[in-house]
Design a protein around this motif. Sequence first.
Motif, PDB file in Angstrom:
ATOM      1  N   LEU A  68       9.187  41.889 -49.347  1.00  0.00           N
ATOM      2  CA  LEU A  68       8.150  42.012 -48.316  1.00  0.00           C
ATOM      3  C   LEU A  68       8.762  42.678 -47.091  1.00  0.00           C
ATOM      4  O   LEU A  68       9.620  42.109 -46.410  1.00  0.00           O
ATOM      5  N   ASN A  69       8.297  43.893 -46.810  1.00  0.00           N
ATOM      6  CA  ASN A  69       8.915  44.727 -45.780  1.00  0.00           C
ATOM      7  C   ASN A  69       8.064  44.752 -44.497  1.00  0.00           C
ATOM      8  O   ASN A  69       6.925  44.297 -44.485  1.00  0.00           O
ATOM      9  N   LYS A  70       8.659  45.311 -43.450  1.00  0.00           N
ATOM     10  CA  LYS A  70       8.042  45.518 -42.132  1.00  0.00           C
ATOM     11  C   LYS A  70       7.703  44.198 -41.437  1.00  0.00           C
ATOM     12  O   LYS A  70       6.672  44.079 -40.769  1.00  0.00           O
ATOM     13  N   LEU A  71       8.581  43.207 -41.594  1.00  0.00           N
ATOM     14  CA  LEU A  71       8.353  41.937 -40.903  1.00  0.00           C
ATOM     15  C   LEU A  71       8.528  42.071 -39.398  1.00  0.00           C
ATOM     16  O   LEU A  71       8.054  41.214 -38.642  1.00  0.00           O
ATOM     17  N   ASP A  72       9.199  43.140 -38.954  1.00  0.00           N
ATOM     18  CA  ASP A  72       9.357  43.333 -37.510  1.00  0.00           C
ATOM     19  C   ASP A  72       8.031  43.616 -36.819  1.00  0.00           C
ATOM     20  O   ASP A  72       7.914  43.466 -35.601  1.00  0.00           O
ATOM     21  N   MET A  73       7.017  44.006 -37.592  1.00  0.00           N
ATOM     22  CA  MET A  73       5.697  44.286 -37.029  1.00  0.00           C
ATOM     23  C   MET A  73       4.772  43.073 -37.090  1.00  0.00           C
ATOM     24  O   MET A  73       3.609  43.161 -36.705  1.00  0.00           O
ATOM     25  N   VAL A  74       5.288  41.974 -37.602  1.00  0.00           N
ATOM     26  CA  VAL A  74       4.512  40.734 -37.673  1.00  0.00           C
ATOM     27  C   VAL A  74       5.071  39.761 -36.635  1.00  0.00           C
ATOM     28  O   VAL A  74       6.290  39.562 -36.571  1.00  0.00           O
ATOM     29  N   PRO A  75       4.213  39.170 -35.782  1.00  0.00           N
ATOM     30  CA  PRO A  75       4.699  38.190 -34.799  1.00  0.00           C
ATOM     31  C   PRO A  75       5.495  37.076 -35.477  1.00  0.00           C
ATOM     32  O   PRO A  75       5.158  36.628 -36.578  1.00  0.00           O
ATOM     33  N   GLY A 111       8.534  34.851 -59.115  1.00  0.00           N
ATOM     34  CA  GLY A 111       9.914  35.319 -59.100  1.00  0.00           C
ATOM     35  C   GLY A 111      10.539  35.276 -57.719  1.00  0.00           C
ATOM     36  O   GLY A 111       9.969  34.728 -56.766  1.00  0.00           O
ATOM     37  N   PRO A 112      11.731  35.900 -57.567  1.00  0.00           N
ATOM     38  CA  PRO A 112      12.424  35.923 -56.281  1.00  0.00           C
ATOM     39  C   PRO A 112      11.638  36.688 -55.220  1.00  0.00           C
ATOM     40  O   PRO A 112      11.002  37.712 -55.520  1.00  0.00           O
ATOM     41  N   VAL A 113      11.678  36.200 -54.002  1.00  0.00           N
ATOM     42  CA  VAL A 113      10.996  36.836 -52.864  1.00  0.00           C
ATOM     43  C   VAL A 113      12.015  37.034 -51.745  1.00  0.00           C
ATOM     44  O   VAL A 113      12.770  36.124 -51.409  1.00  0.00           O
ATOM     45  N   PHE A 114      12.025  38.259 -51.174  1.00  0.00           N
ATOM     46  CA  PHE A 114      12.912  38.566 -50.057  1.00  0.00           C
ATOM     47  C   PHE A 114      12.087  39.129 -48.908  1.00  0.00           C
ATOM     48  O   PHE A 114      11.211  39.979 -49.126  1.00  0.00           O
ATOM     49  N   GLU A 115      12.360  38.631 -47.724  1.00  0.00           N
ATOM     50  CA  GLU A 115      11.652  39.078 -46.528  1.00  0.00           C
ATOM     51  C   GLU A 115      12.610  39.925 -45.709  1.00  0.00           C
ATOM     52  O   GLU A 115      13.665  39.447 -45.284  1.00  0.00           O
ATOM     53  N   ILE A 116      12.238  41.199 -45.478  1.00  0.00           N
ATOM     54  CA  ILE A 116      13.139  42.101 -44.773  1.00  0.00           C
ATOM     55  C   ILE A 116      12.384  42.962 -43.768  1.00  0.00           C
ATOM     56  O   ILE A 116      11.141  43.031 -43.787  1.00  0.00           O
ATOM     57  N   SER A 117      13.144  43.612 -42.935  1.00  0.00           N
ATOM     58  CA  SER A 117      12.671  44.712 -42.102  1.00  0.00           C
ATOM     59  C   SER A 117      13.672  45.844 -42.296  1.00  0.00           C
ATOM     60  O   SER A 117      14.792  45.781 -41.788  1.00  0.00           O
ATOM     61  N   ALA A 118      13.276  46.866 -43.059  1.00  0.00           N
ATOM     62  CA  ALA A 118      14.188  47.977 -43.334  1.00  0.00           C
ATOM     63  C   ALA A 118      14.547  48.728 -42.056  1.00  0.00           C
ATOM     64  O   ALA A 118      15.643  49.277 -41.941  1.00  0.00           O
ATOM     65  N   LEU A 119      13.623  48.737 -41.085  1.00  0.00           N
ATOM     66  CA  LEU A 119      13.872  49.468 -39.843  1.00  0.00           C
ATOM     67  C   LEU A 119      14.974  48.810 -39.014  1.00  0.00           C
ATOM     68  O   LEU A 119      15.862  49.491 -38.487  1.00  0.00           O
ATOM     69  N   THR A 120      14.937  47.484 -38.915  1.00  0.00           N
ATOM     70  CA  THR A 120      15.940  46.766 -38.107  1.00  0.00           C
ATOM     71  C   THR A 120      17.066  46.194 -38.963  1.00  0.00           C
ATOM     72  O   THR A 120      17.972  45.567 -38.419  1.00  0.00           O
ATOM     73  N   ARG A 121      16.998  46.363 -40.282  1.00  0.00           N
ATOM     74  CA  ARG A 121      17.975  45.849 -41.255  1.00  0.00           C
ATOM     75  C   ARG A 121      17.980  44.322 -41.331  1.00  0.00           C
ATOM     76  O   ARG A 121      18.868  43.729 -41.922  1.00  0.00           O
ATOM     77  N   GLU A 122      16.966  43.692 -40.783  1.00  0.00           N
ATOM     78  CA  GLU A 122      16.872  42.237 -40.866  1.00  0.00           C
ATOM     79  C   GLU A 122      16.618  41.813 -42.315  1.00  0.00           C
ATOM     80  O   GLU A 122      15.688  42.296 -42.965  1.00  0.00           O
ATOM     81  N   GLY A 123      17.452  40.945 -42.842  1.00  0.00           N
ATOM     82  CA  GLY A 123      17.300  40.447 -44.206  1.00  0.00           C
ATOM     83  C   GLY A 123      17.849  41.374 -45.279  1.00  0.00           C
ATOM     84  O   GLY A 123      17.817  41.025 -46.468  1.00  0.00           O
ATOM     85  N   CYS A 124      18.362  42.559 -44.906  1.00  0.00           N
ATOM     86  CA  CYS A 124      18.847  43.511 -45.908  1.00  0.00           C
ATOM     87  C   CYS A 124      20.178  43.071 -46.521  1.00  0.00           C
ATOM     88  O   CYS A 124      20.400  43.265 -47.725  1.00  0.00           O
ATOM     89  N   GLU A 125      21.047  42.481 -45.711  1.00  0.00           N
ATOM     90  CA  GLU A 125      22.364  42.099 -46.207  1.00  0.00           C
ATOM     91  C   GLU A 125      22.290  41.054 -47.317  1.00  0.00           C
ATOM     92  O   GLU A 125      22.906  41.219 -48.386  1.00  0.00           O
TER      93      GLU A 125
END
Length: 359
Positions: A283-290, A309-323
């Motif tokens: 699930l991407n673009k979490l930086d745009m969600v409050p 299945g597995p779920v990952f929450e990330i923001s590709a723009l800020t690299r949050e959750g990517c590591e």
Amino acid sequence: MKFVDEAFIDIAAGDGGNGCVSFRHEKYKEFGGPNGGDGGRGGHVFALADPNLNTLVDYRYSRRHEAKRGEHGMGSDMFGAAGSDITLKMPVGTILSDAETGEVLYELLQPGEVIMIAKGGDGGFGNLRFKSAINRAPRQKTPGWPGERKNLKLELKVLADVGLLGMPNAGKSTFIAAVSNARPKIADYPFTTLHPNLGVVRVGPEQSFVVADIPGLIEGASEGAGLGHQFLRHLQRTRLLLHVVDLAPFDEGVDPVAQAKAIVAELKKYDAQLYAKPRWLVLNKLDMVPAEERAARVQDFVKRFKWKGPVFEISALTREGCEPLIRAIYQHVHAEQRAANAEPVEVDPRFAGDQDQTA
């Protein structure tokens, strides 16, 4: 350079040279005898898996490839020279199939792998071959054998460990740019990605994997809509699929759950084996969600999507959750590689019964 992943070529190995009928003609030599040599073999056609190539564009404009024929045999016991071989360099992951029947003939899966795709014809026999005690002056010879000729379809399936799947503008290109050395085109309009991009993700010393980003899919892709259907084949050799979902679309009327279900349906229509591959939800673009709404929105999406299945929450723009995501991917890919490389020990059938008893 334009990405080309399909091409058609005609290949022809060289014909063998003809044998020669000749007799010795030397002064003061009465019974000279036969001395006609054999013809040379025709040149072979080889295919080489070159890791420096990533497209079949060279074969889009150069279709005919022929090896040299062998030289004819000559007198004085001289055999004809063999024809020169030719080697066609192709990207790793190329499939060569018969253009008429569609039968897969060869696959280039290892860098540096060389395979013979067309065999040159053998040379014909000269009359020297037919000499015997009862046939001392043979006048027989044989023509050279023709070389193989084939019409081939070349199809490239990139070799990647992980494939990115999702709608246009889901953030796939941003993700691959954030975690790898790839630099794809990124813009705020759909179908920015027009051809597959490969990126190497470095997790640690001597720890890495390859990610493939293909053009986004839309509903009806399996029937030819959009661009992604042309490149779905590049996901068939991956070990893991990441289904990237835009959790904060620009259009408020768009339902991310409906889009995600449409992608899964297209995947199933295209190839059942591709649908059965391991698939993770990203699930991407979490930086745009409050921040206060993120947990509820993620929970609502997973519940409506009926995802187990597995779920990952990330923001590709800020690299949050990517590591954490790339470390989990590496663990999965590494485990798959070890399982694939574990070869079963062959047991001599004579002692199979003894092993059963000891077990």
